[in-house]
Design a protein around this motif. Structure first.
Motif, PDB file in Angstrom:
ATOM      1  N   ALA A 116      10.444  -1.577  -5.064  1.00  0.00           N
ATOM      2  CA  ALA A 116       9.813  -2.098  -6.279  1.00  0.00           C
ATOM      3  C   ALA A 116       9.950  -1.070  -7.384  1.00  0.00           C
ATOM      4  O   ALA A 116       9.647   0.111  -7.173  1.00  0.00           O
ATOM      5  CB  ALA A 116       8.341  -2.417  -6.031  1.00  0.00           C
ATOM      6  N   ASP A 117      10.420  -1.500  -8.513  1.00  0.00           N
ATOM      7  CA  ASP A 117      10.531  -0.645  -9.687  1.00  0.00           C
ATOM      8  C   ASP A 117       9.148  -0.053  -9.969  1.00  0.00           C
ATOM      9  O   ASP A 117       8.152  -0.787  -9.991  1.00  0.00           O
ATOM     10  CB  ASP A 117      11.003  -1.506 -10.861  1.00  0.00           C
ATOM     11  N   VAL A 118       9.061   1.247 -10.154  1.00  0.00           N
ATOM     12  CA  VAL A 118       7.752   1.871 -10.369  1.00  0.00           C
ATOM     13  C   VAL A 118       7.054   1.319 -11.615  1.00  0.00           C
ATOM     14  O   VAL A 118       5.827   1.389 -11.722  1.00  0.00           O
ATOM     15  CB  VAL A 118       7.823   3.412 -10.429  1.00  0.00           C
ATOM     16  N   ARG A 119       7.806   0.745 -12.544  1.00  0.00           N
ATOM     17  CA  ARG A 119       7.210   0.145 -13.748  1.00  0.00           C
ATOM     18  C   ARG A 119       6.579  -1.212 -13.459  1.00  0.00           C
ATOM     19  O   ARG A 119       5.820  -1.729 -14.272  1.00  0.00           O
ATOM     20  CB  ARG A 119       8.277  -0.015 -14.835  1.00  0.00           C
ATOM     21  N   ASN A 120       6.898  -1.802 -12.304  1.00  0.00           N
ATOM     22  CA  ASN A 120       6.433  -3.149 -11.967  1.00  0.00           C
ATOM     23  C   ASN A 120       5.168  -3.049 -11.107  1.00  0.00           C
ATOM     24  O   ASN A 120       5.188  -3.239  -9.895  1.00  0.00           O
ATOM     25  CB  ASN A 120       7.548  -3.907 -11.229  1.00  0.00           C
ATOM     26  N   SER A 121       4.050  -2.773 -11.760  1.00  0.00           N
ATOM     27  CA  SER A 121       2.797  -2.551 -11.033  1.00  0.00           C
ATOM     28  C   SER A 121       2.332  -3.797 -10.285  1.00  0.00           C
ATOM     29  O   SER A 121       1.705  -3.691  -9.234  1.00  0.00           O
ATOM     30  CB  SER A 121       1.705  -2.055 -11.979  1.00  0.00           C
ATOM     31  N   ALA A 122       2.657  -4.977 -10.787  1.00  0.00           N
ATOM     32  CA  ALA A 122       2.241  -6.202 -10.101  1.00  0.00           C
ATOM     33  C   ALA A 122       2.903  -6.294  -8.723  1.00  0.00           C
ATOM     34  O   ALA A 122       2.262  -6.705  -7.760  1.00  0.00           O
ATOM     35  CB  ALA A 122       2.578  -7.434 -10.934  1.00  0.00           C
ATOM     36  N   HIS A 123       4.167  -5.894  -8.635  1.00  0.00           N
ATOM     37  CA  HIS A 123       4.840  -5.914  -7.331  1.00  0.00           C
ATOM     38  C   HIS A 123       4.199  -4.923  -6.376  1.00  0.00           C
ATOM     39  O   HIS A 123       3.924  -5.257  -5.226  1.00  0.00           O
ATOM     40  CB  HIS A 123       6.334  -5.599  -7.476  1.00  0.00           C
ATOM     41  N   ARG A 124       3.972  -3.708  -6.834  1.00  0.00           N
ATOM     42  CA  ARG A 124       3.359  -2.697  -5.969  1.00  0.00           C
ATOM     43  C   ARG A 124       1.992  -3.171  -5.487  1.00  0.00           C
ATOM     44  O   ARG A 124       1.675  -3.102  -4.301  1.00  0.00           O
ATOM     45  CB  ARG A 124       3.231  -1.357  -6.699  1.00  0.00           C
ATOM     46  N   ASP A 125       1.182  -3.686  -6.398  1.00  0.00           N
ATOM     47  CA  ASP A 125      -0.158  -4.157  -6.031  1.00  0.00           C
ATOM     48  C   ASP A 125      -0.090  -5.301  -5.025  1.00  0.00           C
ATOM     49  O   ASP A 125      -0.875  -5.347  -4.076  1.00  0.00           O
ATOM     50  CB  ASP A 125      -0.932  -4.604  -7.276  1.00  0.00           C
ATOM     51  N   TRP A 126       0.828  -6.229  -5.224  1.00  0.00           N
ATOM     52  CA  TRP A 126       0.966  -7.373  -4.322  1.00  0.00           C
ATOM     53  C   TRP A 126       1.400  -6.916  -2.934  1.00  0.00           C
ATOM     54  O   TRP A 126       0.828  -7.327  -1.934  1.00  0.00           O
ATOM     55  CB  TRP A 126       1.968  -8.365  -4.918  1.00  0.00           C
TER      56      TRP A 126
END
Length: 158
Positions: free
Chosen positions: A115-125
């Motif tokens: 997950a791109d580190v800028r994509n916080s929604a992906h990391r959180d999910w």
């Protein structure tokens, strides 16, 4: 009454219908990961997957997800990209994400994602699903930072 989303096997033109509507963070992730425009990058993800599904809302593709199975061990790289319309089915999406993850991991010892580190929604999910960020790696043609996220089914209740 709220509309209910459904999931089906992806059709060849689903990525063409979804790509103009991808969330901004997902658009950035596709470009960073593939070095291609959004439409081409999404098509590469769909075509390169061993299995790929489409989430539809009132017949419109609002997300694609799938996995690529490793050729050397019992693992798979999973992914999901979607439009902002996922927010309209937030609770259904979260509930059913666990169901789909359980179905996918039943075939593998290990499942992982980037997950791109800028994509916080992906990391959180991913973290909500029980994945753990294991490291940050430079990924894709631009060598941008991505989280390497792992799911070990023996460490989770899914």
């Amino acid at each position: 009454m709220r509309a209910k989303a459904s999931v089906r096997m992806s059709l060849p033109d689903d990525c063409t219908k979804l790509s103009p509507n991808l969330r901004l963070a997902d658009r950035r992730e596709v470009i960073a990961c593939s070095g291609k425009d959004v439409s081409t990058g999404l098509k590469l993800a769909q075509d390169g997957s061993d299995k790929c599904w489409t989430v539809t809302l009132e017949g419109e593709p609002i997300a694609l997800f799938g996995y690529v199975q490793s050729t050397v061990n019992s693992s798979a790289n999973i992914w999901l990209l979607g439009s902002d319309k996922i927010k309209t089915i937030k609770w259904q999406f979260l509930r059913e994400s666990r169901k789909w993850l359980k179905q996918i991991v039943s075939d593998f010892d290990r499942v992982w994602a980037i997950a791109d580190v800028r994509n916080s929604a992906h990391r959180d999910w991913y973290e909500w699903l029980g994945f753990k960020v294991t490291t940050t790696v430079d990924w894709g043609p631009f060598k941008l930072p991505f989280y390497h996220i792992e799911y070990l089914k023996e460490e989770s209740d899914v």
